[in-house]
Design an enzyme around this catalytic site. Structure first.
Site, PDB file in Angstrom:
ATOM      1  CG  HIS A  50     -28.144 -20.032  23.245  1.00  0.00           C
ATOM      2  ND1 HIS A  50     -28.163 -18.685  22.982  1.00  0.00           N
ATOM      3  CD2 HIS A  50     -28.860 -20.615  22.246  1.00  0.00           C
ATOM      4  CE1 HIS A  50     -28.866 -18.467  21.877  1.00  0.00           C
ATOM      5  NE2 HIS A  50     -29.293 -19.616  21.412  1.00  0.00           N
ATOM      6  CG  HIS A  77     -25.813 -19.624  18.672  1.00  0.00           C
ATOM      7  ND1 HIS A  77     -25.954 -20.934  19.074  1.00  0.00           N
ATOM      8  CD2 HIS A  77     -27.072 -19.131  18.560  1.00  0.00           C
ATOM      9  CE1 HIS A  77     -27.245 -21.223  19.192  1.00  0.00           C
ATOM     10  NE2 HIS A  77     -27.954 -20.136  18.902  1.00  0.00           N
TER      11      HIS A  77
HETATM   12  C1  OGA Z   1     -32.457 -21.186  19.712  1.00  0.00           C
HETATM   13  C2  OGA Z   1     -31.489 -22.248  19.992  1.00  0.00           C
HETATM   14  C3  OGA Z   1     -31.240 -24.310  21.170  1.00  0.00           C
HETATM   15  C4  OGA Z   1     -32.066 -25.480  21.532  1.00  0.00           C
HETATM   16  O1  OGA Z   1     -33.665 -21.461  19.829  1.00  0.00           O
HETATM   17  O2  OGA Z   1     -32.034 -20.055  19.396  1.00  0.00           O
HETATM   18  O3  OGA Z   1     -30.316 -22.062  19.812  1.00  0.00           O
HETATM   19  O4  OGA Z   1     -31.761 -26.077  22.574  1.00  0.00           O
HETATM   20  N1  OGA Z   1     -32.006 -23.368  20.488  1.00  0.00           N
HETATM   21  O5  OGA Z   1     -33.006 -25.804  20.801  1.00  0.00           O
HETATM   22 MN    MN Z   2     -29.977 -19.890  19.339  1.00  0.00          MN
END
Ligand code: OGA
Ligand code: MN
Length: 294
Positions: A269, A118
């Site tokens: 990510h 996302h």
């Molecule tokens: C965020 C997210 C991923 C994680 O903080 O936006 O997607 O590894 N985190 O915690």
């Molecule tokens: Mn995120």
């Protein structure tokens, strides 16, 4: 000889070590709690080039995390969470990402399951330019965070796909988070055309680098405006298959004291699941951005 590692000073040289993938670099030689302007500039340039930066071994208070974050722009409020109020009282700009349950209450967002690929908060009009994630407790296994370049995804798009998305927009579902949880105040809908959320161009231009990037948001309940639902699903499936080629992704395996920051305008990510018996606790800030533009 002393065995105690000395902290870098604010006149140390900034070292940039690229990951070898289309995204990511580790930055060495800096203490983010006492950064000089020259070090900040070197970091900013590396960030524009590599889009995701990792700093190991940082010791930051919440105030220092906020102060470093604010060098990149105005701090943005943490996203709406399932609790409906800040995770940490008095810190509305800090989100907590954690699976830890204390006195029957979650201490943060996203739990221990997988978070799908996302872009953060693409479902609102003015989207964050960056997020910074700082680890205080980490898992031994799982809970890794992966990144993929949306510049690269755009630049390597087959010509027929480039044609098919020309001038088109995606509607980005606001009702669910990347862990699939329903946000507070939203009701669940199945038809992506009826999901609430902002429209943004599928191809966006980065406001600083002027490079073009693919801008997909998240796959569940996405919809390409103007197409039939079937056409939209088929085109989104092709775009997502191309954009999430994991051979091009870079993965962060967390140590305590790592700070990771990403450019939310040109990377996506995701996070892998982990054993709920493990404890993971991270603080997160985000920077106000602008409306994505073609
Ligand atoms: C965020 C997210 C991923 C994680 O903080 O936006 O997607 O590894 N985190 O915690
Ligand atoms: Mn995120």
């Amino acid at each position: 000889m002393s065995v105690i590692a000395e902290k870098p000073r604010n006149d140390s040289a900034v070292r940039v070590i690229p990951t070898g993938k289309p995204v990511g670099a580790t930055i060495e030689g800096v203490d983010l709690a006492s950064l000089s302007d020259a070090q900040f500039e070197a970091i900013f340039d590396a960030w524009m080039k590599h889009n995701v930066l990792r700093f190991r071994g940082q010791e930051l208070t919440k105030e220092q995390l906020q102060a470093f974050s604010a060098r990149f722009g105005e701090l943005d409020r943490a996203p709406i969470n399932i609790k409906g109020e800040p995770w940490i009282e008095g810190y509305p700009n800090i989100a907590v990402m954690s699976n830890i349950i204390q006195d029957g209450q979650p201490m943060g967002s996203l739990g221990y399951g997988e978070a799908v690929w996302h872009t953060d908060m693409s479902y609102i009009e003015v989207t964050p330019s960056a997020a910074l994630l700082y680890s205080l407790e980490v898992t031994r296994e799982g809970g890794e965070t992966g990144f993929i370049s949306m510049y690269d995804a755009y630049e390597t798009l087959p010509e027929d796909l480039k044609q098919a998305i020309q001038g088109k927009e995606i509607k980005h579902d606001a009702s669910h988070n990347s862990a699939g949880e329903l946000r507070k105040g939203f009701k669940a809908v199945d038809d992506p055309r009826e999901a609430p959320g902002a429209l943004h161009p599928i191809v966006v231009r980065h406001p600083v680098t002027q490079r073009k990037a693919l801008y997909l948001g998240r796959r569940p309940r996405g919809y390409i405006v103007g197409l039939s639902l079937e056409e939209s699903e088929a085109l989104l499936d092709r775009l997502w298959a191309h954009a999430t080629d994991e051979s091009k992704s870079w993965w962060q395996k967390w140590n305590v004291g790592d700070l990771l920051m990403w450019d939310n305008r040109c990377v996506m990510h995701k996070r892998t699941a982990f054993d709920p018996k493990e404890r993971r606790f991270m603080l997160r800030t985000q920077i106000k951005g602008s409306k994505p533009q073609a």
